[in-house]
Enzyme design. Structure first.
Site, PDB file in Angstrom:
ATOM      1  N   TYR A  38     -12.856 -10.187  18.999  1.00 33.77           N
ATOM      2  CA  TYR A  38     -13.388 -11.486  18.404  1.00 33.77           C
ATOM      3  C   TYR A  38     -14.692 -11.677  18.233  1.00 33.77           C
ATOM      4  O   TYR A  38     -15.503 -11.801  19.277  1.00 33.77           O
ATOM      5  CB  TYR A  38     -12.766 -12.677  19.132  1.00 33.77           C
ATOM      6  CG  TYR A  38     -13.042 -13.801  18.390  1.00 33.77           C
ATOM      7  CD1 TYR A  38     -12.379 -14.169  17.006  1.00 33.77           C
ATOM      8  CD2 TYR A  38     -13.442 -14.924  19.221  1.00 33.77           C
ATOM      9  CE1 TYR A  38     -12.958 -15.494  16.610  1.00 33.77           C
ATOM     10  CE2 TYR A  38     -14.249 -16.092  18.379  1.00 33.77           C
ATOM     11  CZ  TYR A  38     -13.541 -16.338  17.328  1.00 33.77           C
ATOM     12  OH  TYR A  38     -13.700 -17.471  16.625  1.00 33.77           O
ATOM     13  N   ASP A  47     -21.703  -7.670  20.267  1.00 32.00           N
ATOM     14  CA  ASP A  47     -21.553  -9.157  20.481  1.00 32.00           C
ATOM     15  C   ASP A  47     -21.323  -9.468  22.135  1.00 32.00           C
ATOM     16  O   ASP A  47     -20.376  -8.881  22.680  1.00 32.00           O
ATOM     17  CB  ASP A  47     -20.352  -9.408  19.848  1.00 32.00           C
ATOM     18  CG  ASP A  47     -19.916 -10.918  19.872  1.00 32.00           C
ATOM     19  OD1 ASP A  47     -20.299 -11.666  20.783  1.00 32.00           O
ATOM     20  OD2 ASP A  47     -18.817 -11.154  18.868  1.00 32.00           O
ATOM     21  N   LYS A  52     -22.192 -18.791  25.397  1.00 31.85           N
ATOM     22  CA  LYS A  52     -21.380 -19.142  26.719  1.00 31.85           C
ATOM     23  C   LYS A  52     -21.947 -19.259  28.118  1.00 31.85           C
ATOM     24  O   LYS A  52     -22.585 -20.321  28.312  1.00 31.85           O
ATOM     25  CB  LYS A  52     -20.249 -18.144  26.988  1.00 31.85           C
ATOM     26  CG  LYS A  52     -19.344 -18.151  25.970  1.00 31.85           C
ATOM     27  CD  LYS A  52     -18.140 -17.259  25.921  1.00 31.85           C
ATOM     28  CE  LYS A  52     -17.107 -17.314  24.612  1.00 31.85           C
ATOM     29  NZ  LYS A  52     -16.459 -18.625  24.355  1.00 31.85           N
TER      30      LYS A  52
END
Length: 446
Positions: free
Chosen positions: A145, A248, A276
């Protein structure tokens, strides 16, 4: 919370749904049972009816230092009291200090662009790659993702009917995560499987590829680790075919090492994205990378400059939180060794429980991130999971854990996260309840 204040999550959700589509602000927060959490402290959560949980969700992994980590919260309070506001003009000392800390910490990063979300960072990474290569095509990875931009929000959670059997070398049909994606964008995206170098070469021989974007460890379908030589092979292929390699690291960055997973594996991408854990739950992300690519963001020639702007980029509250998070991790490097030890202890305990109950299962783990699969060996790609994992039992087990006060988000294959706030007692309590929950899911398994 008093008894009078108690209110079920279902009732809160129903009331919210009158004003918010689905009653919730991010579709992937929709869970069953419909819990509503009202407090987080350290490694624990409390729901709206006063029940306490040992938390391994960590809000999809930002809370590496635990919920409401006091030094980070204090840094936020201090910046608010200083009256350093969002000015919207000129540079700020705070953003410069954070950028300096990131560059000092991450070997793959010469310069950074501060943003708010991982989706913004990955979208900008693609834009930069296209600007510097003058190409359009992208290689993506099934099960990775990479944000909600049209071209990136595809091929994460699919069925075999949607993507077909494993092919190599080759690519899979583009399957957007939602409606409204334009066809012209998806024609430029080429999804392949993780750990498949031959398919990367196959795509590069057919299309002018600007970039390949991938999580270096897939952490949105559990934990799928790169096979030996895979990431180094991607680096070689990027150099051979002239595309930019984008890692990523929105989930892996700072959670696995201060320098990111790229520092652990010794493979340097051209660009990387983080979010995050960098601000321990406050909304901050960044794009970083090699100077020659990052400098195009400030190119005086607007025809060569990719757009990188945002009112809330470098917001002092989130920046202060990130500075204190990184300073804490730098001052206490032993935290990574401690959490690795705790992760090993949990992994061994879970494996022993599966063995004792004669359940065919395995644990996949990278540092503080772990997942379980009802398979003999950890998966190497998404097809492994689709063809071998028992999704129904996975979901039943997670719901049984919630009933026992352990919160693994009730979405099959989703990664679990240990924080530095977890203790050996938390792990022991979790293992005891896990054994009980697993035994309760035995019925109805084929």
């Amino acid at each position: 919370m008093s008894v009078a204040d108690a209110e079920s999550g279902a009732r809160i959700l129903a009331r919210n749904a009158r004003y918010i589509p689905g009653g919730i602000s991010s579709v992937n927060r929709s869970i069953e049972p419909p819990l509503a959490f009202v407090k987080g402290a350290g490694a624990h959560l409390w729901d709206s009816e006063g029940r306490r949980y040992i938390d391994y969700h960590a809000a999809f992994a930002p809370h590496f230092l635990g919920h409401n980590f006091a030094p980070v919260n204090q840094a936020v309070v201090q910046v608010l009291q200083s009256q350093e506001s969002l000015f919207g003009a000129g540079p700020s000392r705070l953003e410069g200090r954070l950028a300096e800390l990131i560059v000092e910490s991450m070997p793959s990063v010469d310069k950074v662009c501060l943003l708010n979300t991982g989706s913004e960072a990955t979208a900008l990474a693609v834009r930069v790659a296209r600007a510097v290569t003058h190409r359009q095509h992208l290689i993506g990875v099934q099960g990775s993702y990479n944000g909600n931009a049209d071209e990136l929000a595809c091929n994460v959670f699919n069925s075999l009917d949607e993507i077909g059997p494993r092919v190599s070398p080759g690519e899979y049909p583009v399957r957007p995560l939602g409606a409204g994606t334009t066809h012209v964008n998806t024609t430029l995206v080429h999804p392949i499987n993780f750990n498949d170098l031959e398919s990367v070469r196959h795509i590069c021989r057919r299309y002018p590829v600007a970039a390949m974007i991938t999580e270096p460890v897939l952490q949105n379908i559990g934990v799928v680790r790169p096979q030996p030589g895979y990431l180094a092979g991607l680096r070689k292929l990027a150099d051979e075919f002239g595309f930019l390699l984008i890692f990523d690291e929105v989930k892996t960055g700072f959670r696995h090492a201060l320098g990111g997973y790229s520092a652990l594996c010794g493979v340097q991408p051209d660009l990387l994205t983080c979010g995050k854990a960098v601000a321990n739950g406050f909304p901050l992300a960044f794009l970083g990378g090699r100077r020659e690519y990052m400098d195009c963001i400030a190119d005086p020639d607007v025809t060569r400059r990719p757009l990188a702007s945002g009112t809330y980029n470098g917001h002092p509250v989130a920046v202060a939180a990130a500075i204190r998070t990184i300073e804490h991790l730098r001052a206490q490097p032993q935290l990574y060794a401690q959490i690795e030890e705790l992760g090993q202890y949990l992994q061994q305990g879970l494996a022993a429980i599966f063995a004792a109950q004669r359940v065919c299962a395995c644990i996949a783990r990278q540092g503080s991130a772990f997942s379980f699969y009802f398979m003999e060996q950890p998966p190497v790609d998404f097809h492994d999971i689709l063809t071998r994992h028992d999704f129904a039992r996975d979901l039943r087990l997670r719901r049984a854990l919630i009933e026992r006060g352990v919160f693994f988000v009730p979405l099959a294959t989703k990664q679990c996260s240990i924080s530095t706030a977890h203790t050996r007692k938390d792990i022991d309590d979790t293992l005891e309840r896990f054994a009980q929950a697993l035994a309760g899911t035995a019925g109805g398994i084929g």
